[in-house]
Scaffold this active site. Structure first.
Site, short mmCIF file in Angstrom:
data_model
loop_
_atom_site.label_atom_id
_atom_site.label_comp_id
_atom_site.label_asym_id
_atom_site.label_seq_id
_atom_site.Cartn_x
_atom_site.Cartn_y
_atom_site.Cartn_z
N ASP A 446 0.83 -1.21 0.00
CA ASP A 446 0.00 0.00 0.00
C ASP A 446 0.87 1.27 0.00
O ASP A 446 2.08 1.22 0.28
CB ASP A 446 -0.88 -0.04 1.26
N ASP A 503 -10.73 1.92 -3.66
CA ASP A 503 -11.27 1.56 -2.34
C ASP A 503 -12.79 1.53 -2.36
O ASP A 503 -13.41 1.22 -1.35
CB ASP A 503 -10.79 2.55 -1.27
#
Ligand code: DGJ
Length: 699
Positions: A446, A503
């Protein structure tokens, strides 16, 4: 190459296109033709002569060339391809002279020098025959250290029979939005100062010729394969010509040096509509860029625990969730953020990559063993490039932070200066220790904030770190995640194997994001998960059918808490997952063709098997249509004279308000490609926020 009348010409060609590059004398070359394949035996010198432009009043006495690196000192009436200063801070205006060429059927390298300034310039074009993709890079070498303010990859002309250009912007949970900009005199500039690819700046451009659609007409498309932030300039000159330049973002090359290279610019021409460009990018990325550890292994169905537990890791709960996920069909369990340091929320612990013994007193192995016992492999989350102030790492090495101490934080965190060798080694050691000690086959990597300042050394350093880890852990797959789709580009994808597209697990958002991203990304790299009934990022409640089929369009996974599923929801999800697994042997290599829907409420695509023998089409009704009944769904990419058997896979989903009897509600249909592409499929009426899935087989 041919040289006549002091003209040099070179051609790169395949079945579908010709790229002709030519120069007068020792001048810098220019692309004089790029388009459909020219007939064999075309007289290239005649092309140069034919392309020669007139001169009129109020202009110079000749037209300065729009070369592969337009030079400011040759009166070029637009932005130059190179901007340099010497160590005294003086602007250098190079004037390059042809030195030599290296060429074969698929590669053209042109070398130039500027003796006065001690500079050498090289442009290289590589043509990949399977896809028609042209990979172009430029490099610059200097005898003395210079500062490069701008170095463009080889410059391509843009067509004048085009009304608009399409590039991309976006935001968190809203990636891959398109900007349509009409051409007009002056430049459209996209300059990304964030130091990463970004949700806001996907480095892609489509230039459709007038009248082009997804399925017909001519189009050009470009992608700059770089993860450190790009600059794109699409400029119309006062004389009408158009140029396209790509390179690293302004100010990101921070140190003087003697060697500079652009990232690869990927350029493609299609005479089969915008889909022709999309297919080239999808195939090229899948077959030439991504290097999967086990290419023959089918993509496993993921389960990711983020939206189920967030930072609240409890062994018994995670085991329960893992068992339920496996029963639904998951094949890989990914443990997300929260397993390390004292990471109970996002204010702390980035940098402290050791297992949190409060949450995992016996380490990760008990959970991994449980996951394995359920028949799944185990993946884990890292965010190595970042640091929280509240961490042991920051207390020990505050000087490892990139940027000023009083910089604005992003998600409570700062970026590590990973170009420092000590930081590189620390991160390598921490990640490698976890991978060496555990049977982990997947890392979700990430990157949750922008850089405090542009710095190309960071992207170069992350490539090096990935290369080290991949060399030492060749069986591990890596996912590029960056608050969802904040780092998606062919540079990072030459080191990683999947992207977390967004997301947003809201299926309506996903339908759109996936649709646009398919201009560049194939199914195999595009992660898509079934989210919670009530989406955590939009608050929207959607039916499991829509959620499941939206995820089944790409690399499928689940991310909801499986304990929330009703019996019926679990049943639907199991069925769709079974379909996905039963078809992935061909969908993983299918082309995604975007359909030109005649109803703006419908987002539709067709996935066509590599050999054309079958397809599946998805028609998502994102909102209520303006008209009463569904407009026919026109397909694309089929053989006009061939019959296809068509069936509506999920016809049982037709609601009671669909009261008529369109054929597909009860029967299969046998229809020609011509009919399906011209007239289209007549679908039953359905509710907004639902999706039809149509299967087709070539007879
Ligand atoms: C952002 C990612 O996009 C999410 O999927 C999740 O991994 C969180 N970070 C974890 O902090």
């Amino acid at each position: 190459m041919s040289t006549v009348r002091d003209i040099r010409c070179w051609a790169l060609q395949d079945q579908r296109q010709s790229l002709i590059v030519a120069a007068h004398g020792t001048d810098m070359a220019e692309v004089i033709y790029w388009g459909p394949r020219l007939p064999d035996g075309t007289d290239l010198e005649m092309l140069v002569a034919a392309a020669h432009m007139d001169v009129t009043g109020g202009m110079l006495d000749a037209v300065p060339p729009l070369s592969i690196c337009p030079e400011a000192r040759r009166s070029f009436p637009g932005q130059p391809g190179l901007s340099l200063t010497n160590s005294a801070g003086e602007a250098l205006l190079p004037r390059f002279t042809f030195e030599r060429v290296e060429e074969d059927d698929q590669t053209l390298t042109l070398l130039y020098h500027d003796a006065k300034n001690g500079l050498r310039y090289r442009a290289r074009f590589d043509l990949t025959l399977a896809t028609g993709m042209i990979r172009a890079t430029a490099s610059l070498t200097s005898e003395q250290p210079v500062s490069v303010n701008w170095l463009s990859a080889p410059v391509f002309p843009a067509p004048q029979n085009s009304h608009e250009m399409i590039d991309f912007h976006g935001r968190w949970i809203g990636e891959f939005q398109t900007s349509h900009t009409p051409w007009s005199v002056g430049a459209r500039l996209r300059d990304n100062p964030t130091g990463r690819t970004g949700h806001e700046h996907f480095p892609g451009l489509i230039v459709p010729c007038t009248g082009a659609t997804n399925s017909q007409g001519s189009a050009y498309a470009f992608h700059y394969g770089w993860s450190g932030g790009h600059k794109m300039l699409a400029e119309e000159l006062p004389d009408g010509r158009r140029q396209i330049q790509w390179g690293h973002a302004t100010g990101s090359r921070r140190s003087p040096g003697t060697q500079f290279e652009t990232a690869p610019l990927y350029a493609v021409f299609s005479d089969k509509g915008i889909n022709g460009c999309a297919i080239a990018f999808q195939r090229y990325l899948r077959d030439e860029i991504v290097q999967p550890p086990a290419p023959a292994r089918p993509r496993p169905v993921h389960y990711n625990c983020w939206e189920a537990v967030y930072f609240d890791h409890d062994h018994a709960t995670l085991c329960d969730i893992a068992s339920r996920a496996a029963a639904l069909g998951a094949e890989r369990f990914v443990l997300d953020d929260g397993w390390f340091g004292r990471r109970d929320d996002d204010t702390t612990s980035l940098g402290d990559w050791s297992i949190d013994r409060r949450k995992y007193p016996d380490g990760l192995m008990p959970l991994i063993n449980h996951v394995h016992a359920e028949g799944m492999t185990f993946g884990i989350w890292f965010e190595p490039e970042m640091i929280n102030r509240e961490s042991d790492l920051f207390r020990a090495h505050p000087d490892w932070v990139l940027g000023d101490p009083d910089q604005v934080l992003g998600r409570q965190q700062m970026v590590l200066n990973i170009a420092l060798p000590d930081v590189q080694d620390y991160l390598y050691d921490r990640v490698a220790a976890i991978l060496a000690d555990h049977p982990i086959d997947y890392v979700k990597w990430d990157h949750n904030r922008v850089l405090p300042e542009p710095d190309s050394a960071q992207a170069e350093a992350i490539y090096v770190l990935f290369d080290r880890l991949r060399a030492d852990f060749p069986t591990v797959e890596f996912e590029s995640c960056s608050s969802g789709g904040g780092r998606i580009d062919f540079g990072i994808l030459s080191r990683t194997h999947r992207v977390w597209l967004s997301d947003s697990n809201d299926p309506l958002e996903r339908l759109r994001i996936q649709h646009e991203a398919a201009l560049f990304l194939p199914m195999v790299v595009t992660g898509s998960h079934v989210g919670p009934r009530k989406c955590h990022t939009s608050g929207r409640v959607t039916d499991i059918r829509l959620r499941a089929w939206a995820a089944a369009q790409r690399h499928m996974g689940f991310e909801m808490d499986p304990r929330e599923l009703t019996e019926e929801e679990a049943d639907v999800l199991r069925q769709v997952t079974r379909w996905w697994k039963g078809n992935r042997h061909w969908t993983e290599r299918a082309d995604i063709l975007r359909l030109d829907s005649d109803d703006p409420a419908v987002i539709a695509e067709l996935q066509r098997a590599e050999d054309g023998s079958r397809f599946v089409a998805f028609a998502g009704l994102s909102a209520a249509s303006a008209q009463i009944l569904p407009r026919p769904l026109r397909l694309t990419g089929l053989e006009p004279g061939t019959l296809y058997e068509i069936s509506l896979l999920n016809r049982d989903d037709a609601p009671g308000l669909s009261r008529g009897s369109p054929l597909l509600k009860t029967e299969t249909a046998r229809l020609s490609g011509q009919y399906l592409m011209h007239q289209g499929i007549t679908l039953p009426w359905t509710f907004p926020q639902s999706i039809w899935v149509i299967e087709g087989t070539r007879l």
